[in-house]
Scaffold this motif. Structure first.
Motif, short mmCIF file in Angstrom:
data_model
loop_
_atom_site.label_atom_id
_atom_site.label_comp_id
_atom_site.label_asym_id
_atom_site.label_seq_id
_atom_site.Cartn_x
_atom_site.Cartn_y
_atom_site.Cartn_z
N GLY A 1 0.82 -1.19 0.00
CA GLY A 1 0.00 0.00 0.00
C GLY A 1 0.86 1.25 0.00
N PRO A 2 0.27 2.40 0.31
CA PRO A 2 1.02 3.67 0.32
C PRO A 2 2.05 3.70 1.44
CG PRO A 2 -1.18 3.96 1.22
CD PRO A 2 -1.14 2.57 0.65
N ILE A 3 3.11 4.46 1.19
CA ILE A 3 4.16 4.67 2.19
C ILE A 3 4.28 6.18 2.38
CG2 ILE A 3 6.55 4.19 2.87
CD1 ILE A 3 6.43 1.99 0.61
N PRO A 4 3.42 6.76 3.20
CA PRO A 4 3.46 8.20 3.40
C PRO A 4 4.65 8.62 4.23
CG PRO A 4 1.85 7.22 4.85
CD PRO A 4 2.37 6.10 3.98
N ARG A 5 4.84 9.92 4.32
CA ARG A 5 5.90 10.48 5.15
C ARG A 5 5.29 11.03 6.42
NH1 ARG A 5 9.31 15.43 2.80
NH2 ARG A 5 7.46 16.58 3.50
N ASP A 6 5.91 10.73 7.56
CA ASP A 6 5.43 11.23 8.84
C ASP A 6 6.09 12.58 9.12
OD1 ASP A 6 4.61 11.74 11.39
OD2 ASP A 6 5.13 9.77 12.20
N ASP A 7 5.40 13.65 8.76
CA ASP A 7 5.99 14.98 8.94
C ASP A 7 6.15 15.35 10.40
OD1 ASP A 7 6.36 15.60 6.24
OD2 ASP A 7 4.25 16.10 6.00
N ALA A 8 5.43 14.67 11.30
CA ALA A 8 5.60 14.91 12.72
C ALA A 8 6.81 14.18 13.28
CB ALA A 8 4.35 14.48 13.48
N ASP A 9 7.42 13.31 12.47
CA ASP A 9 8.56 12.51 12.90
C ASP A 9 9.71 12.67 11.91
OD1 ASP A 9 9.96 10.86 14.59
OD2 ASP A 9 9.10 9.00 13.83
N ARG A 10 10.02 13.95 11.59
CA ARG A 10 11.13 14.30 10.71
C ARG A 10 11.02 13.66 9.34
NH1 ARG A 10 14.49 17.39 13.29
NH2 ARG A 10 15.82 17.38 11.46
N GLY A 11 9.81 13.42 8.87
CA GLY A 11 9.61 12.93 7.52
C GLY A 11 9.96 11.47 7.32
N ALA A 12 10.04 10.70 8.40
CA ALA A 12 10.38 9.27 8.27
C ALA A 12 9.27 8.53 7.52
CB ALA A 12 10.56 8.66 9.65
N PRO A 13 9.62 7.54 6.69
CA PRO A 13 8.58 6.74 6.02
C PRO A 13 7.73 6.00 7.05
CG PRO A 13 10.75 6.35 5.04
CD PRO A 13 10.98 7.12 6.30
N VAL A 14 6.46 5.88 6.77
CA VAL A 14 5.55 5.13 7.63
C VAL A 14 5.37 3.74 7.03
CG1 VAL A 14 3.26 5.01 8.66
CG2 VAL A 14 4.36 7.24 8.32
N TRP A 15 5.97 2.75 7.67
CA TRP A 15 5.94 1.39 7.15
C TRP A 15 4.73 0.63 7.70
CZ3 TRP A 15 9.10 0.67 3.26
CH2 TRP A 15 10.24 1.46 3.17
N PRO A 16 4.30 -0.42 7.00
CA PRO A 16 3.22 -1.25 7.54
C PRO A 16 3.61 -1.82 8.90
CG PRO A 16 3.64 -1.78 5.24
CD PRO A 16 4.74 -0.87 5.67
N ALA A 17 2.61 -2.13 9.70
CA ALA A 17 2.87 -2.72 11.02
C ALA A 17 3.70 -3.99 10.88
CB ALA A 17 1.55 -3.04 11.71
N GLY A 18 4.70 -4.13 11.74
CA GLY A 18 5.53 -5.32 11.73
C GLY A 18 6.63 -5.31 10.70
N VAL A 19 6.88 -4.14 10.07
CA VAL A 19 7.90 -4.04 9.02
C VAL A 19 8.89 -2.95 9.38
CG1 VAL A 19 8.32 -3.39 6.60
CG2 VAL A 19 6.42 -4.91 7.18
N VAL A 20 10.17 -3.19 9.12
CA VAL A 20 11.19 -2.15 9.17
C VAL A 20 11.68 -1.93 7.75
CG1 VAL A 20 11.91 -2.63 11.54
CG2 VAL A 20 13.03 -3.84 9.66
N GLY A 21 12.11 -0.71 7.46
CA GLY A 21 12.54 -0.44 6.10
C GLY A 21 13.37 0.81 6.00
N SER A 22 13.94 1.01 4.82
CA SER A 22 14.76 2.19 4.55
C SER A 22 14.75 2.45 3.05
CB SER A 22 16.19 1.97 5.06
OG SER A 22 16.96 3.16 4.96
N ILE A 23 14.80 3.73 2.68
CA ILE A 23 14.79 4.15 1.28
C ILE A 23 15.95 5.10 1.06
CG2 ILE A 23 13.48 5.37 -0.51
CD1 ILE A 23 10.92 4.66 1.03
N THR A 24 16.57 5.03 -0.12
CA THR A 24 17.63 5.97 -0.46
C THR A 24 17.57 6.29 -1.95
OG1 THR A 24 20.02 6.40 -0.27
CG2 THR A 24 19.38 4.20 -0.98
N HIS A 25 18.09 7.44 -2.30
CA HIS A 25 18.23 7.77 -3.72
C HIS A 25 19.33 8.81 -3.88
CE1 HIS A 25 15.94 11.43 -2.77
NE2 HIS A 25 15.00 10.65 -2.25
#
Length: 235
Positions: free
Chosen positions: A63-87
């Motif tokens: 599904g969507p991976i929004p940005r949590d602007d209240a948490d320094r823009g960290a990606p919001v991952w599905p429950a039970g998932v850790v992740g990281s994005i780079t470009h």
């Protein structure tokens, strides 16, 4: 490249060039780049596309991976998932894993070139780090070790932040880079980070005082990864 560095529990998706830059964002992802310039918007879209494909490979509905602007823009991952994005220029990547398998996950990619003047001062490299960089440069001058250090520090922050939810200054982690001697293949090696600030346990008996990771230089890109796996009880 990222896929060469992660443990088996991690799923990755990598895109070179603008392969995924025109994949549309989902509506929940749009606000993060509503005012962004086209280049930034394209990179963001490609990173999210990589993440959704990596999640699908993990067996998680993508599904969507929004940005949590209240948490320094960290990606919001599905429950039970850790992740990281780079470009970075010419490269986009995402890595995901189930939180039951991987306690902390961070990835970063940078163009393999000299750091701009003054950046080593900005990242507050310690005397020990600078001495190690000088030694490594003497042995392998074709590798831009300052760039590897910068990328590794970015990765430490990405792996550390979800547990503390505050900035980790460059000066708050001291890194040691090592190269693995290989008969062939791209230059690669490991790094260890000694965190100079207190932090929470990642799991019972697993503190964040030392993070270890891997780096690689290939096709004009420096890539770094930290993936701290969950060990079976009693191991």
């Amino acid at each position: 490249m990222i896929e060469r560095l992660v443990p088996a529990a991690v799923r990755t998706r990598v895109a070179y060039g603008d392969e995924l830059d025109r994949v549309p964002l989902l509506p929940e992802e749009e606000p993060a780049v509503a005012r962004a310039v086209p280049k930034r918007r394209a990179e963001h879209a490609a990173g999210r596309a990589c993440a959704r494909e990596a999640l699908a490979a993990l067996g998680v509905p993508a599904g969507p991976i929004p940005r949590d602007d209240a948490d320094r823009g960290a990606p919001v991952w599905p429950a039970g998932v850790v992740g990281s994005i780079t470009h970075c220029e010419g490269y986009r990547a995402a890595a995901v894993a189930r939180a039951a398998d991987v306690l902390a996950l961070g990835i970063d990619a940078e163009p393999h070139g000299p750091l701009p003047d003054g950046v080593l001062d900005v990242i507050h490299s310690t005397p020990e780090e600078r001495a190690a960089l000088a030694e490594l440069t003497g042995k392998r001058p074709e590798i831009h070790w300052g760039r590897v250090l910068f990328s590794a520090k970015e990765t430490v922050y990405k792996a550390w932040y979800p547990y503390h939810h505050r900035m980790l200054g460059f000066e708050e982690a001291e890194l040691l880079l090592t190269e693995e001697p290989l008969l062939s293949g791209p230059p690669q090696g490991t790094f260890s980070a000694r965190l100079l600030v207190p932090g929470p346990l990642l799991a019972e008996g697993v503190g964040p005082d030392v993070f270890t990771g891997r780096w690689i230089v290939h096709e004009g890109i420096v890539a770094t990864v930290i993936a701290i796996t969950a060990e079976p009880a009693g191991s």
